[in-house]
Each structure stands twice: as C-alpha cells, then as structure tokens.
Write a protein that holds these residues in place. Sequence first.
Motif, PDB file in Angstrom:
ATOM      1  N   GLY A 100       0.799  -1.377  -0.081  1.00 13.83           N
ATOM      2  CA  GLY A 100       0.007   0.069  -0.127  1.00 13.83           C
ATOM      3  C   GLY A 100       0.821   1.471   0.033  1.00 13.83           C
ATOM      4  O   GLY A 100       2.001   1.169   0.204  1.00 13.83           O
ATOM      5  N   ALA A 101       0.058   2.455  -0.170  1.00 13.73           N
ATOM      6  CA  ALA A 101       0.978   3.792  -0.332  1.00 13.73           C
ATOM      7  C   ALA A 101       1.131   4.034   1.034  1.00 13.73           C
ATOM      8  O   ALA A 101       2.473   4.873   0.989  1.00 13.73           O
ATOM      9  CB  ALA A 101      -0.193   4.584  -1.043  1.00 13.73           C
ATOM     10  N   GLN A 102       0.618   3.732   2.168  1.00 16.69           N
ATOM     11  CA  GLN A 102       0.960   4.405   3.427  1.00 16.69           C
ATOM     12  C   GLN A 102       2.288   3.732   3.681  1.00 16.69           C
ATOM     13  O   GLN A 102       3.319   4.208   4.434  1.00 16.69           O
ATOM     14  CB  GLN A 102      -0.147   3.912   4.560  1.00 16.69           C
ATOM     15  N   TYR A 115      -3.336  14.953   3.760  1.00 14.98           N
ATOM     16  CA  TYR A 115      -3.541  13.615   4.201  1.00 14.98           C
ATOM     17  C   TYR A 115      -3.262  13.311   5.645  1.00 14.98           C
ATOM     18  O   TYR A 115      -1.941  13.428   5.906  1.00 14.98           O
ATOM     19  CB  TYR A 115      -3.073  12.600   2.980  1.00 14.98           C
ATOM     20  N   ASN A 157      -6.491  14.730  -1.626  1.00 15.66           N
ATOM     21  CA  ASN A 157      -7.420  14.545  -0.591  1.00 15.66           C
ATOM     22  C   ASN A 157      -6.944  15.497   0.473  1.00 15.66           C
ATOM     23  O   ASN A 157      -5.923  15.639   1.058  1.00 15.66           O
ATOM     24  CB  ASN A 157      -7.008  12.918  -0.074  1.00 15.66           C
ATOM     25  N   ASP A 211       2.172  11.699  -4.233  1.00 11.97           N
ATOM     26  CA  ASP A 211       1.161  10.689  -3.834  1.00 11.97           C
ATOM     27  C   ASP A 211       0.073  10.817  -4.830  1.00 11.97           C
ATOM     28  O   ASP A 211      -0.635  11.552  -4.965  1.00 11.97           O
ATOM     29  CB  ASP A 211       0.674  10.797  -2.442  1.00 11.97           C
ATOM     30  N   THR A 244      -2.196   8.088  -4.949  1.00 10.44           N
ATOM     31  CA  THR A 244      -3.046   7.138  -4.709  1.00 10.44           C
ATOM     32  C   THR A 244      -4.410   7.508  -5.010  1.00 10.44           C
ATOM     33  O   THR A 244      -5.288   6.670  -5.267  1.00 10.44           O
ATOM     34  CB  THR A 244      -3.117   7.017  -3.187  1.00 10.44           C
ATOM     35  N   SER A 302      -1.048   3.352  -5.573  1.00  8.98           N
ATOM     36  CA  SER A 302      -1.796   2.181  -4.650  1.00  8.98           C
ATOM     37  C   SER A 302      -3.122   2.024  -5.533  1.00  8.98           C
ATOM     38  O   SER A 302      -3.686   2.670  -6.384  1.00  8.98           O
ATOM     39  CB  SER A 302      -2.318   2.787  -3.471  1.00  8.98           C
ATOM     40  N   LYS A 347      -7.635   2.718  -3.475  1.00  5.78           N
ATOM     41  CA  LYS A 347      -8.806   3.414  -3.919  1.00  5.78           C
ATOM     42  C   LYS A 347      -9.531   2.976  -5.252  1.00  5.78           C
ATOM     43  O   LYS A 347     -10.786   3.042  -5.269  1.00  5.78           O
ATOM     44  CB  LYS A 347      -8.547   4.957  -4.067  1.00  5.78           C
ATOM     45  N   ARG A 360      -4.036  -4.168  -0.149  1.00  7.18           N
ATOM     46  CA  ARG A 360      -2.957  -3.780   0.421  1.00  7.18           C
ATOM     47  C   ARG A 360      -1.782  -3.795  -0.491  1.00  7.18           C
ATOM     48  O   ARG A 360      -0.622  -4.272  -0.286  1.00  7.18           O
ATOM     49  CB  ARG A 360      -2.684  -4.374   1.926  1.00  7.18           C
TER      50      ARG A 360
HETATM   51  C1  LIG Z   1      -3.628  10.485   0.007  1.00  8.72           C
HETATM   52  C2  LIG Z   1      -3.618   8.967   0.229  1.00  8.72           C
HETATM   53  N1  LIG Z   1      -2.368   8.329   0.413  1.00  8.72           N
HETATM   54  C3  LIG Z   1      -2.219   7.110   1.025  1.00  8.72           C
HETATM   55  C4  LIG Z   1      -3.432   6.528   1.281  1.00  8.72           C
HETATM   56  C5  LIG Z   1      -3.300   5.282   1.740  1.00  8.72           C
HETATM   57  O1  LIG Z   1      -3.130   4.122   1.066  1.00  8.72           O
HETATM   58  P1  LIG Z   1      -2.880   2.529   1.100  1.00  8.72           P
HETATM   59  O2  LIG Z   1      -4.335   2.054   1.510  1.00  8.72           O
HETATM   60  O3  LIG Z   1      -2.562   2.102  -0.014  1.00  8.72           O
HETATM   61  O4  LIG Z   1      -2.005   2.539   2.193  1.00  8.72           O
HETATM   62  C6  LIG Z   1      -4.674   7.060   1.531  1.00  8.72           C
HETATM   63  C7  LIG Z   1      -5.736   6.490   1.742  1.00  8.72           C
HETATM   64  O5  LIG Z   1      -6.839   7.094   2.212  1.00  8.72           O
HETATM   65  C8  LIG Z   1      -4.549   8.327   0.831  1.00  8.72           C
HETATM   66  O6  LIG Z   1      -5.777   9.058   0.711  1.00  8.72           O
END
Ligand SMILES: Cc1ncc(COP(=O)(O)O)c(C=O)c1O
Length: 469
Positions: free
Chosen positions: A170-172, A196, A246, A274, A276, A302, A305, A312
């Motif tokens: 995932g991106a987080q 975010y 976001n 980012d 995502t 990612s 979304k 993940r």
């Molecule tokens: C801007 C942004 N980056 C990262 C994420 C997290 O992404 P992931 O679920 O791939 O870890 C989100 C999810 O809300 C997001 O809005």
Amino acid sequence: MNTLVTGRRLARELGEWRSGAPAYKALAERIRVLLMDGRLSSGARLPAERELSQALDLSRTTVAAAYSKLREDGFLASVRGSGSTLQLPGRERGEHALHPGLALDFTKATAPAYPGIQAAYAAALEELPANLVHDGFDLVGLPDLREAIAQSYRDRGLPTSAEQIMVTIGAQHALNLVTRSLYSPGERILVEQPTYPHALDTFAQAGARVLAFPVRQDGGWDLSEALLQIRRAAPSMAFLMPDFHNPTGMSMSVHEREYLAAAAAREGTVLVVDETTAFLDIDRGPMPPMASFSASILTLGSLGKIAWGGLRVGWIRGSREILAQLLRNRPAVDLGTPLMEQLVATKLINDMPSMVASRSLDLRRGRDTAVRLMREHLPQWQVKVPDGGLSLWINTETVSSSALALAARAEGLGLVPGPRFGVDGAFERYLRLPFCYTDGQLHDGIEILGRIAAHVGSDPLRMPLQAVI
Ligand SMILES: Cc1ncc(COP(=O)(O)O)c(C=O)c1O
C-alpha cells in the motif's frame, strides 16, 4: 514511555479554543475533542500545569481546574511522579477503536471493492502453485507486476521501466519507507495545507518539523508561498497530491506541476508525489503525471482506492539509485509484499481501464447525490463541486467542525473534523464529506448533518458533554 506533549505543541493543537464559557471548561472540552478525534493520542502525557499556563498565557489555577475536570470525566489519569496522562474512558475506547456505535461511518474516504476483484482472486489462485517454489520473501515485487505498473505509466505518457518500480504493501507503507530512508531528524518536510492526515502522522512519528503551504479552492496551489518555504527552510522533502488531492478533490494545472517540480529540483528538495487518488477521475480528463517534469520525483501509487483498500498493494516509482537505497532500508520495516496479493494486483492493473470506468460511474453518482442533498439540507454552506476524488471539502464559514463531529457521533454518524487535515489546528470551520457511499447512506448522513448543524454553533462548548456517548 508515554509521549510528552509540550506546552507549545498543545497550544498549537488547541487552535481557537476560547469561547463564552468559563476558560477552564473551554480548555478541558477542547483537549477532549483533540483526544476523541485522534489529534492527541491516548497515553500521551500532558504538559505540567505551569508549562501550559505559560504557553497559553493563562493563570495556573485555570489550567489546574481544566485538568481536574478532565480527571473527573475520566479523560485524564494522574500518577504521582509521572504527570497526567490522557486516556479514553471505557465506552469511548471501544467506540474509538471500531466505531461500533456508528450506524453511518463517514470517517473514511474509501470506495467499495471493484466488482471484478473476486474474479481476479480466483484467476490468481490458479497461478499460485507456480510461485510456491520460491521462498516468498519479495522485497521488490513480482516481475510481471512491476512491468504492468511500468506499462500503466507508459500509457499515461511517462516512459518507465520495471526497474523503476518497487511494489509495496500500500501507499501508506511506501510513505513510511520513503520517509525513513530520505529523512534525517532535524530536517524539514513541506506539505500542502490541507493534506492527508496519515502523512502528517508519519512525519510526526519521524520527529519531522513540518511546514505547510496553502491549497485553496478558489486559487489552487499557492506557488509563491511554496517557493518561499522551499528557499527559506530548504525542506529535504515535500509531500504533494497533484491529482484529486485528498481532501479537496482538486488537481494541479500543468503550470503548477511544472513550476513546483522545477523549484524543488533547483533547491534540492525531493518531491514525494502521492498518486493514490490519481485514478479517481469523474469528469476532469487526463493530465501529465507530475514525474514527467523532473527525474528526481518519487511517486507513490496504490490500488487501494481504485480496486480495494483490503488488497494492500501499492508501489514506489523512482530512479534506480533511490530504489536501491529504499531496498537497503526495507528489511527494517517489513520483509516484502504478500505474493497472492501481488498476483491479484497484476490481474487488476491489466484491467485498469475497466476499473477506472467503473469507479468513475459510481463516484459521479455519489458526488451528484451528495451535492444535491447538501443544497437541499444545508443551502447556507457553499459547496464546491470537485471533478474527481472521493469527498467534498466544505467551508461552513461559521460552524466548528470539531463540535459538529461530536454532535454527529451522538446521532450515530462518524465524521472527521477539518483540523485533522491541517497543521497546527487549521480548518476548524471545514468539514470533509466523503461521497463514496450509497445514495441511501448519503441521504441519511446529510439529513443528520442538516439537523444538527442548526444547533451546533461556532463554539464547541455548546455541545453538551453527554452528546459524545
Ligand atoms: C492520499 C492518500 N495516500 C495514501 C493513502 C493510503 O493508501 P493505502 O491504502 O494504499 O496504504 C490514502 C488512503 O486514504 C490516501 O488518501
């Protein structure tokens, strides 16, 4: 060891906390709001009374009375010798963790699973046996998946090879890995304001000094402020969301992309972009990826979304040199992305046009329904209509969104107040309203919002204490 919240930090987080009510009550109430919405964590140690009274320019008696009120209500535990520690009393601890009391949880801007996901899992299962011959620890990603992701950039006009991609959980996770690898304590990180929340959490945990520059619904990215900050503070990293940002849903113009990429490259600030939310287009149309404008940009992606949060799977696109550095750091964070999920992701990425089309249809329905209902139930709030993303970012002008979120919780509706998206308590009058829900859920949620907004003023203290529970 519990984290200590300094007097200065608490003063910043408190924002505009004063009201017509007695100061000790207003202070206790605002600290409770910060705890309830996650801006202060359970277990954090509050500053000593004397320190906070100096930071707020208040009498020590007032701070002591506020702490006493928090103690009485069960939000503060005091242990001799180790200060006052924030805590969530029993019922609220349960609510906070899983929101079981919430009939409608609008705290997350995340869409339901793409309908084709079950078929992608079934097809991936067929391919699993051939992959069981490896040890399964995969720190960079399956070759087919890296190639499919590289192809998705080439499809957007950005030449990319599979060696420029690292698959992540995932991106987080990608952001954590990047921050850990590129950032050294004492350096600064530049973010958009609003941004975010979990990016802010990551930077706070790394001990970063965070600077912000505005993104405005009526003027876009404030380029001169960004340049000023980059020149003056020389941040080592800047975190940006150029596509369907976001929480605002806005996108940078080509000029804004070009300008920020050039400024960062010139001054030696690494841009972490980012993406995502980049595939959540409703009626905007294609834009060049930010990385088209500078080779030193790191891009996070990612499937969370566009396909499903539960998958993940995300990735990092960057130069081979940076990816090599990330790879050296990765085992301290995790030991690789799960294989089954990577097989599923490969199927899905190859199906990208269908996913984008399906998501777009659903987001359009949600957005149009939410805008219509907002105009019906809350005509006094100006709603900007975004051309993509997952949420409306609403300037209520007068209403405290922290108070609104508490009142909504009492009605079974979960909302995230504006300051979660800001640095230093900004956006108290803003609310993020995700529209990635069914028409029925949007109808019920916005109806509740309309009803409670009439009773919640600009003063969080008008919220009766029992309303939280
Ligand atoms: C801007 C942004 N980056 C990262 C994420 C997290 O992404 P992931 O679920 O791939 O870890 C989100 C999810 O809300 C997001 O809005």
